[in-house]
Write an enzyme that holds these catalytic residues in place. Structure first.
Site, mmCIF file in Angstrom:
data_model
loop_
_atom_site.group_PDB
_atom_site.id
_atom_site.type_symbol
_atom_site.label_atom_id
_atom_site.label_comp_id
_atom_site.label_asym_id
_atom_site.label_seq_id
_atom_site.Cartn_x
_atom_site.Cartn_y
_atom_site.Cartn_z
ATOM 1 N N GLU A 71 -5.090 -3.641 -1.747
ATOM 2 C CA GLU A 71 -6.398 -3.166 -1.752
ATOM 3 C C GLU A 71 -6.754 -1.989 -1.020
ATOM 4 O O GLU A 71 -7.830 -1.400 -1.154
ATOM 5 C CB GLU A 71 -7.466 -4.372 -1.115
ATOM 6 C CG GLU A 71 -7.333 -4.759 0.527
ATOM 7 C CD GLU A 71 -6.037 -5.623 0.545
ATOM 8 O OE1 GLU A 71 -6.070 -6.291 1.728
ATOM 9 O OE2 GLU A 71 -5.195 -5.757 -0.449
ATOM 10 N N GLU A 117 9.089 -3.894 13.259
ATOM 11 C CA GLU A 117 9.092 -2.904 12.323
ATOM 12 C C GLU A 117 7.575 -2.305 12.586
ATOM 13 O O GLU A 117 6.617 -2.704 12.106
ATOM 14 C CB GLU A 117 8.849 -3.712 11.115
ATOM 15 C CG GLU A 117 8.720 -2.478 9.805
ATOM 16 C CD GLU A 117 8.750 -3.019 8.427
ATOM 17 O OE1 GLU A 117 9.079 -2.444 7.371
ATOM 18 O OE2 GLU A 117 8.180 -4.305 8.316
ATOM 19 N N LYS A 150 -1.211 -7.407 -8.645
ATOM 20 C CA LYS A 150 -2.343 -7.256 -7.593
ATOM 21 C C LYS A 150 -1.687 -6.519 -6.848
ATOM 22 O O LYS A 150 -0.705 -6.540 -5.787
ATOM 23 C CB LYS A 150 -2.014 -8.657 -6.885
ATOM 24 C CG LYS A 150 -3.600 -8.641 -5.934
ATOM 25 C CD LYS A 150 -3.292 -9.397 -4.675
ATOM 26 C CE LYS A 150 -2.570 -8.610 -3.640
ATOM 27 N NZ LYS A 150 -3.515 -7.136 -3.098
ATOM 28 N N PHE A 205 0.815 -1.185 -0.046
ATOM 29 C CA PHE A 205 -0.187 0.131 0.005
ATOM 30 C C PHE A 205 0.698 1.431 -0.024
ATOM 31 O O PHE A 205 0.276 2.166 -0.534
ATOM 32 C CB PHE A 205 -0.936 -0.011 1.224
ATOM 33 C CG PHE A 205 -0.325 0.306 2.591
ATOM 34 C CD1 PHE A 205 0.023 1.483 2.881
ATOM 35 C CD2 PHE A 205 0.170 -0.888 3.502
ATOM 36 C CE1 PHE A 205 0.746 1.721 4.119
ATOM 37 C CE2 PHE A 205 0.717 -0.700 4.595
ATOM 38 C CZ PHE A 205 1.069 0.537 5.116
ATOM 39 N N SER A 262 5.435 -7.162 4.154
ATOM 40 C CA SER A 262 6.142 -7.539 5.306
ATOM 41 C C SER A 262 6.919 -8.633 5.350
ATOM 42 O O SER A 262 6.676 -9.529 4.339
ATOM 43 C CB SER A 262 5.045 -7.614 6.382
ATOM 44 O OG SER A 262 4.225 -8.569 6.282
ATOM 45 N N CYS A 313 9.806 1.264 3.727
ATOM 46 C CA CYS A 313 10.682 0.125 3.995
ATOM 47 C C CYS A 313 12.059 0.690 4.139
ATOM 48 O O CYS A 313 12.984 -0.170 4.568
ATOM 49 C CB CYS A 313 10.633 -0.897 3.187
ATOM 50 S SG CYS A 313 11.116 -0.541 1.336
#
Length: 497
Positions: free
Chosen positions: A177, A382, A174, A150, A227, A282
């Site tokens: 969402e 994280e 993909k 995202f 992740s 990240c």
């Protein structure tokens, strides 16, 4: 009325067959702005089948044709970059300037992919044996899947998609969402640039769609960013299905500040790298390792700069926007509470922020902790939010030991004016991307992006030479064109003569 967000398959926007939906929000207002379809396995199969049909002809498209499409795409994205940034901000929440920077980094990969003819050149050796030549070439895999997170709905897909397509593959993307709309815009612009139908497809969805891509026999390779637990899962499941996998996971990025460093430069860098994109990067710096005796002075400088930051709606000229969802904001707040309970000193508590935005937005201001220890959850986990932890150490060696003991190995930085110390650090640190007086060392597109240890599952990094290698297979051809008058049977082992 909120929008209905579907898929892009075989050159057009389509609705899926699944009845499941997920809400899409504007994080700065808390308002529901849309409902995205969550693809089922049948929806994924339709996209993969379209990609398989397209891949058969696209692999034979000339390099001139492929690069023409990419050059046209580059011009479209460049001309409409503001539109793309607005879509990013509306669904992710990052400020417009940050969203524009994300688009720029994606553009750099498109530009790299425009040079694919040079990257795909093979080798040729004449007369490896008498009148025998050998040469190497690289060919596309077929259909590849990209699963993106995202936090960078444009940049991360563009790490992979342009290179994969330039190499002659078809792609099924993909996106997350939570931030689905930018990917659909990119798909439409690819089509406008002349990409044949089916070469680039977008399927929105959750875990069911991911699993369908990981399992589908038509998908030959998977690129993932997310992740570490999910990256490990993707790598294992796709590898078991016989696919090539690059799964980029999480991070706990350290910034080491040595006593000889320019503390004003270091403080600026810590704020920029810790709180940009609300820490949802990240490559964000989340652990600042201060080598004594500089910690007090450095913390004071960082706190002073934080006092001038404006948290609020990314469309209002603020410095930092909201977090992506209410649930994620609550999770990050819980880490702040955990840090205080564990004994860390909250120099700046982001829960006290007064955001310039709707009260219903998903807010948490920049947060600074001092006297953090390696046992605290705000260090071990994280957090993926605007929380910067300061750890104090007594020496360079102790700093390196701390960084190398961490299970993640994505990015790191060292701030120093000592060239020998910097060179020693880049050699000794067990991290994939290193910055020297550069807080976020994201490589340019012609180098490759990726970490070590629990930050990467697979052997090859994103874009650059590794990206080309990932999306192609090597082949070596040995050829001879004999004189028709010669020949004869010889059952001996062939040798070079």
């Amino acid at each position: 009325m909120s929008a209905s967000i579907g898929h892009f398959v075989d050159g057009k926007r389509v609705d899926g067959t699944s009845e499941r939906r997920a809400d899409v929000f504007d994080p700065a207002t808390g308002r529901r702005t849309g409902a995205v379809e969550l693809a089922c396995a049948a929806d994924v199969a339709r996209a993969v089948e379209a990609a398989e049909r397209a891949a058969r002809s696209w692999r034979d498209a000339s390099l001139t044709k492929r690069t023409a499409v990419l050059f046209a795409l580059r011009e479209l994205v460049h001309a409409r970059r503001d539109r793309l940034a607005e879509v990013i901000t509306a669904e992710h929440g990052k400020v417009l300037a940050d969203a524009a920077g994300e688009v720029q980094r994606g553009l750099e990969v498109i530009e790299y992919a425009c040079g694919i003819p040079s990257a795909l050149r093979g080798g040729f050796s004449e007369n490896v044996s008498t009148e025998v030549d050998s040469y190497s070439l690289r060919q596309p895999l077929g259909v590849v899947a990209v699963i993106s997170p995202f936090n960078f709905p444009v940049m991360v897909p563009l790490w992979f998609v342009p290179v994969a397509i330039a190499c002659g593959n078809a792609v099924v993307l993909k996106p997350s969402e939570k931030t689905p709309s930018a990917a659909l815009l990119l798909a439409e612009w690819f089509a406008e640039a002349g990409l044949p139908d089916g070469v680039f497809n977008v399927v929105n969805g959750g875990k069911e769609a991911v699993d369908a891509l990981l399992d589908h026999p038509g998908v030959k390779a998977v690129s993932f960013v997310g992740s570490t637990p999910v990256a490990r899962y993707v790598h294992q499941r796709a590898s078991m299905a016989g696919k090539r996998v690059q799964a980029l996971g999480g991070a706990k990025n350290h910034m080491v500040v040595l006593p000889d460093a320019d503390l004003d430069l270091a403080a600026d860098a810590a704020v920029n790298a810790g709180f940009g994109s609300a820490g949802e990067r990240c490559m964000a710096i989340s652990a600042l390792v201060a080598v004594e005796p500089v910690a007090d002075a450095l913390v004071a400088r960082i706190a002073e700069r934080m006092a001038g930051l404006r948290t609020g709606d990314g469309r209002r000229g603020c410095d930092m926007g909201p977090l992506v969802t209410a649930a994620h904001a609550a999770k990050v707040r819980s880490y702040v509470e955990s840090g205080i309970a564990a004994g860390a000193v909250p120099v700046v508590d982001g829960r006290d922020a007064d955001p310039d935005g709707a009260a219903e937005g998903f807010w948490l201001g920049p947060t600074l902790f001092d006297h953090v220890t390696p046992q605290m959850s705000i260090y071990t986990d994280e957090i993926f939010g605007p929380v910067l932890s300061v750890l104090r150490v007594g020496s360079y060696d102790e700093a390196v030991e701390l960084v190398n003991a961490n299970p993640y190995g994505n990015g790191t930085a060292i701030f120093t004016n000592d060239g020998r110390a910097a060179r020693r650090y880049q050699h000794e640190v067990e991290v994939g991307m290193v910055g020297i007086n550069v807080p976020i060392p994201v490589p340019m597109a012609y180098y490759s992006f990726g970490g070590w240890k629990a930050s990467l599952f697979g052997d090859l990094h994103a874009h650059g030479a590794d990206g080309v290698a990932f999306f192609t297979r090597g082949k070596v051809v040995t050829s001879r064109w004999p004189d028709p008058s010669g020949g004869g049977v010889n059952l001996g082992f062939p040798t070079q003569t």
